[in-house]
Design a protein around this motif. Sequence first.
Motif, PDB file in Angstrom:
ATOM      1  N   GLN A  86     107.404 -14.980   7.561  1.00  0.00           N
ATOM      2  CA  GLN A  86     107.505 -16.888   7.582  1.00  0.00           C
ATOM      3  C   GLN A  86     108.726 -17.040   8.924  1.00  0.00           C
ATOM      4  N   GLN A  87     110.173 -16.884   8.258  1.00  0.00           N
ATOM      5  CA  GLN A  87     111.441 -17.055   8.443  1.00  0.00           C
ATOM      6  C   GLN A  87     111.125 -16.291  10.130  1.00  0.00           C
ATOM      7  N   ASP A  91     112.218 -19.138  12.854  1.00  0.00           N
ATOM      8  CA  ASP A  91     113.297 -19.557  13.275  1.00  0.00           C
ATOM      9  C   ASP A  91     113.433 -18.842  14.508  1.00  0.00           C
ATOM     10  N   THR A  92     112.238 -18.147  15.444  1.00  0.00           N
ATOM     11  CA  THR A  92     112.357 -17.536  16.224  1.00  0.00           C
ATOM     12  C   THR A  92     111.525 -17.880  17.569  1.00  0.00           C
ATOM     13  N   ASP A  93     111.363 -17.295  18.418  1.00  0.00           N
ATOM     14  CA  ASP A  93     110.282 -17.024  19.850  1.00  0.00           C
ATOM     15  C   ASP A  93     109.312 -16.524  19.422  1.00  0.00           C
ATOM     16  N   ALA A  94     109.327 -15.839  18.373  1.00  0.00           N
ATOM     17  CA  ALA A  94     108.480 -14.358  17.911  1.00  0.00           C
ATOM     18  C   ALA A  94     106.947 -15.231  18.707  1.00  0.00           C
ATOM     19  N   ILE A  95     106.168 -15.823  18.016  1.00  0.00           N
ATOM     20  CA  ILE A  95     104.995 -16.677  18.781  1.00  0.00           C
ATOM     21  C   ILE A  95     104.742 -17.545  20.184  1.00  0.00           C
ATOM     22  N   ASP A  96     104.765 -17.794  20.465  1.00  0.00           N
ATOM     23  CA  ASP A  96     104.358 -18.837  21.946  1.00  0.00           C
ATOM     24  C   ASP A  96     103.811 -20.031  21.914  1.00  0.00           C
ATOM     25  N   TRP A  97     104.382 -21.442  21.282  1.00  0.00           N
ATOM     26  CA  TRP A  97     104.084 -22.483  20.973  1.00  0.00           C
ATOM     27  C   TRP A  97     103.797 -23.647  21.500  1.00  0.00           C
ATOM     28  N   SER A  98     103.771 -22.967  22.925  1.00  0.00           N
ATOM     29  CA  SER A  98     103.182 -23.870  24.370  1.00  0.00           C
ATOM     30  C   SER A  98     101.801 -23.733  24.366  1.00  0.00           C
ATOM     31  N   GLN A  99     101.322 -22.940  24.243  1.00  0.00           N
ATOM     32  CA  GLN A  99      99.367 -22.658  24.688  1.00  0.00           C
ATOM     33  C   GLN A  99      99.097 -22.055  22.848  1.00  0.00           C
ATOM     34  N   GLU A 100      97.358 -22.596  23.137  1.00  0.00           N
ATOM     35  CA  GLU A 100      96.113 -22.201  22.247  1.00  0.00           C
ATOM     36  C   GLU A 100      96.609 -20.879  22.145  1.00  0.00           C
ATOM     37  N   GLN A 112      97.126 -17.311   4.910  1.00  0.00           N
ATOM     38  CA  GLN A 112      97.523 -19.377   4.515  1.00  0.00           C
ATOM     39  C   GLN A 112      99.428 -19.764   4.714  1.00  0.00           C
ATOM     40  N   MET A 113      99.858 -18.104   5.026  1.00  0.00           N
ATOM     41  CA  MET A 113     100.922 -19.387   5.738  1.00  0.00           C
ATOM     42  C   MET A 113     100.951 -19.641   7.176  1.00  0.00           C
ATOM     43  N   SER A 114      99.645 -19.563   7.946  1.00  0.00           N
ATOM     44  CA  SER A 114      99.867 -19.840   9.331  1.00  0.00           C
ATOM     45  C   SER A 114      99.525 -20.964   9.142  1.00  0.00           C
ATOM     46  N   ARG A 115      98.972 -22.075   8.377  1.00  0.00           N
ATOM     47  CA  ARG A 115      98.034 -23.508   8.266  1.00  0.00           C
ATOM     48  C   ARG A 115     100.125 -23.778   8.286  1.00  0.00           C
ATOM     49  N   THR A 116     101.112 -23.358   6.802  1.00  0.00           N
ATOM     50  CA  THR A 116     101.965 -24.015   6.801  1.00  0.00           C
ATOM     51  C   THR A 116     102.882 -24.034   8.350  1.00  0.00           C
ATOM     52  N   LEU A 117     102.238 -23.098   9.244  1.00  0.00           N
ATOM     53  CA  LEU A 117     103.225 -22.732   9.616  1.00  0.00           C
ATOM     54  C   LEU A 117     103.121 -23.731  11.433  1.00  0.00           C
ATOM     55  N   PHE A 123     100.383 -28.116  15.532  1.00  0.00           N
ATOM     56  CA  PHE A 123      99.348 -27.191  16.238  1.00  0.00           C
ATOM     57  C   PHE A 123      98.454 -27.202  14.589  1.00  0.00           C
ATOM     58  N   SER A 124      97.299 -26.766  14.972  1.00  0.00           N
ATOM     59  CA  SER A 124      96.155 -27.282  14.362  1.00  0.00           C
ATOM     60  C   SER A 124      96.286 -26.151  14.218  1.00  0.00           C
ATOM     61  N   ALA A 125      95.601 -25.021  12.741  1.00  0.00           N
ATOM     62  CA  ALA A 125      94.874 -23.497  12.687  1.00  0.00           C
ATOM     63  C   ALA A 125      93.844 -23.907  12.004  1.00  0.00           C
ATOM     64  N   LYS A 126      92.729 -23.283  13.152  1.00  0.00           N
ATOM     65  CA  LYS A 126      91.651 -23.665  12.920  1.00  0.00           C
ATOM     66  C   LYS A 126      90.906 -21.788  12.199  1.00  0.00           C
ATOM     67  N   LEU A 127      89.859 -21.914  10.681  1.00  0.00           N
ATOM     68  CA  LEU A 127      89.687 -20.498  10.401  1.00  0.00           C
ATOM     69  C   LEU A 127      88.154 -20.082  11.424  1.00  0.00           C
ATOM     70  N   VAL A 128      88.488 -19.267  12.156  1.00  0.00           N
ATOM     71  CA  VAL A 128      87.471 -18.613  13.447  1.00  0.00           C
ATOM     72  C   VAL A 128      86.563 -18.008  11.983  1.00  0.00           C
TER      73      VAL A 128
END
Length: 284
Positions: A86-87, A91-100, A112-117, A123-128
């Motif tokens: 979670q941290q 707190d970092t740019d470990a994930i690129d939040w600029s695109q899907e 569970q955590m993906s929805r919170t983050l 962003f929305s998080a949809k279980l495929v």
Amino acid sequence: MLVLDSQEELQVLKKELQSCFPESLKVYGAVLNISQENPFHQEVLVDSWPSFRAVIARPQREKASSMTNYFARSCAVFYRDLGAYQQLVKDTDAIDWSQEFLLHGLQDGIYQMSRTLAAAKHFSAKLVSQTRVFVLQKPLNRSATTSMADSELKFSSLDVTQVTLLNDTWSVGGHEQSLQYLTQLISSFPSSCLLDAGGCPTSWVLLDQFGCLTHAYTMPAHRGKGYIQQVIAALAQKLEKMDYPVYGDVLENNTSMKRALQCLGAHFTSCFLFYDLHTPLALQ
């Protein structure tokens, strides 16, 4: 946060991940591909080193912007400490939040955590899909596979000229993004198929960028003949020579595929693989 880019670091990480199977399989598969020719331009990063608590396999940041489909922009996660994961993401740019992108995880906490983050990043998080993870044991049980001695079908690897058929038959395909992705997989990794007399695939299986079997399929007119076991066994043989684990995932209600895998001696783990599609709210 540290991106591991030396072979020495990757070998240490590989051994650590091996001790955490099956939960670490997706990240482990990415490490194997990175350690070789890295055809999908991936990298792995950890929250700390050499003692890490969370690790993410992602597209190389300098390549991510040129990737035009969310399948190729997939990330895989393994953690020893959910709070550390979670941290790391928060707190970092470990994930690129600029695109899907798609997030792959074999631990309940990731789902569970993906929805919170995601919510915190707008962003929305949809279980495929949520699928059961299986591992094929070594040596592979080939005694249950059907003899092909009298068949007109022949073994081959998939070719990009056949990608339209694969896209049309993939449960999450049928669009341009999936077509691009399948083309990349066929071009980058081993595959196996059976071709009819006209050179058309009748049964096949591919490998994804995390070393996971994917899109195992037999055309309806050829089902019930054991062909899917044949192509999976053929690809498994290739992977064993490469010293890759042979693993994949299957829907719980896909009883015919589960029976085929059982004939090959598959071990069905207690893990479920979660595929979460993360989409910016601005695009919805």
